[in-house]
Design a protein around this motif. Structure first.
Motif, PDB file in Angstrom:
ATOM      1  N   CYS A  23       0.821  -1.217   0.000  1.00 21.87           N
ATOM      2  CA  CYS A  23       0.000   0.000   0.000  1.00 21.87           C
ATOM      3  C   CYS A  23       0.854   1.266   0.000  1.00 21.87           C
ATOM      4  N   LEU A  24       2.155   1.118   0.172  1.00 20.78           N
ATOM      5  CA  LEU A  24       3.041   2.268   0.324  1.00 20.78           C
ATOM      6  C   LEU A  24       3.055   3.121  -0.947  1.00 20.78           C
ATOM      7  N   GLU A  25       2.578   4.348  -0.799  1.00 20.96           N
ATOM      8  CA  GLU A  25       2.525   5.291  -1.922  1.00 20.96           C
ATOM      9  C   GLU A  25       3.738   6.206  -1.929  1.00 20.96           C
ATOM     10  N   LEU A  26       4.061   6.775  -0.778  1.00 21.52           N
ATOM     11  CA  LEU A  26       5.147   7.749  -0.653  1.00 21.52           C
ATOM     12  C   LEU A  26       5.850   7.591   0.676  1.00 21.52           C
ATOM     13  N   THR A  27       7.127   7.938   0.692  1.00 17.59           N
ATOM     14  CA  THR A  27       7.850   8.091   1.948  1.00 17.59           C
ATOM     15  C   THR A  27       8.630   9.398   1.870  1.00 17.59           C
ATOM     16  N   GLU A  28       8.851  10.006   3.024  1.00 19.41           N
ATOM     17  CA  GLU A  28       9.670  11.219   3.091  1.00 19.41           C
ATOM     18  C   GLU A  28      10.563  11.124   4.304  1.00 19.41           C
ATOM     19  N   ASN A  29      11.850  11.392   4.115  1.00 16.41           N
ATOM     20  CA  ASN A  29      12.814  11.229   5.205  1.00 16.41           C
ATOM     21  C   ASN A  29      13.064  12.535   5.945  1.00 16.41           C
ATOM     22  N   HIS A  30      11.992  13.118   6.478  1.00 20.24           N
ATOM     23  CA  HIS A  30      12.071  14.308   7.329  1.00 20.24           C
ATOM     24  C   HIS A  30      11.130  14.130   8.508  1.00 20.24           C
ATOM     25  N   ASP A  31      11.462  14.761   9.614  1.00 21.08           N
ATOM     26  CA  ASP A  31      10.623  14.697  10.806  1.00 21.08           C
ATOM     27  C   ASP A  31       9.433  15.629  10.625  1.00 21.08           C
ATOM     28  N   ARG A  32       8.248  15.072  10.470  1.00 21.06           N
ATOM     29  CA  ARG A  32       7.012  15.845  10.296  1.00 21.06           C
ATOM     30  C   ARG A  32       6.005  15.549  11.397  1.00 21.06           C
ATOM     31  N   VAL A  33       6.474  14.977  12.485  1.00 26.05           N
ATOM     32  CA  VAL A  33       5.568  14.539  13.550  1.00 26.05           C
ATOM     33  C   VAL A  33       4.813  15.715  14.187  1.00 26.05           C
ATOM     34  N   THR A  34       5.332  16.925  14.081  1.00 26.37           N
ATOM     35  CA  THR A  34       4.649  18.080  14.675  1.00 26.37           C
ATOM     36  C   THR A  34       3.647  18.731  13.721  1.00 26.37           C
TER      37      THR A  34
END
Length: 145
Positions: A118-129
């Protein structure tokens, strides 16, 4: 037909799940799906384990593994297991994962079928906030919309 996309923002201590019911539409945070590292997964400090000799003043390292890194890996393994269960249950059709580089690598390595399919996209940045509209705008930018 609209496909449900789940957006997971994670780091080594927490994971938030947002749902997008229509591509480019509003995001809803699924608070009940969010995960937090348990107390046993959160070390008090980043020191490596050491062993004190019973006699004398010497001490030596108990290993080269960082306790905090092991705790982070255990937590992210738990996140990947939850995503696999939710994917098997058919709760989402597509998956987007955003996490710092190390956490993203651990997550991607631990993810198994059917979640990885199901994986469409990944991004290697901290976006938890990021929340709500800010996360939606960022997702649109990632998709090139």
């Amino acid at each position: 037909m609209n496909e449900v996309t789940w957006i997971v923002t994670a780091d080594g201590r927490q994971a938030h799940v947002h749902e997008e019911r229509r591509r480019g539409g509003p995001l809803q945070r699924l608070g009940e799906r969010g995960l937090q590292a348990e107390d046993s997964e959160q070390p008090n400090n980043r020191q490596r384990a050491t062993v004190h000799n019973r006699f004398g003043f010497g001490r030596h390292g108990a290993g080269d593994e960082d306790v905090a890194e092991l705790a982070e890996a255990r937590f992210l393994e738990r996140v990947s297991e939850a995503l696999e269960l939710w994917a098997k249950a058919g709760l989402f059709d597509r998956l987007v994962v955003m996490a710092p580089p190390r956490a993203l690598g651990l997550l991607r390595g631990a993810l198994k079928s059917p979640a990885v399919e199901c994986l469409e996209l990944t991004e290697n940045h901290d976006r938890v906030t990021l929340e709500g509209e800010a996360l939606r705008r960022h997702l649109r930018t990632l998709r090139g919309q």
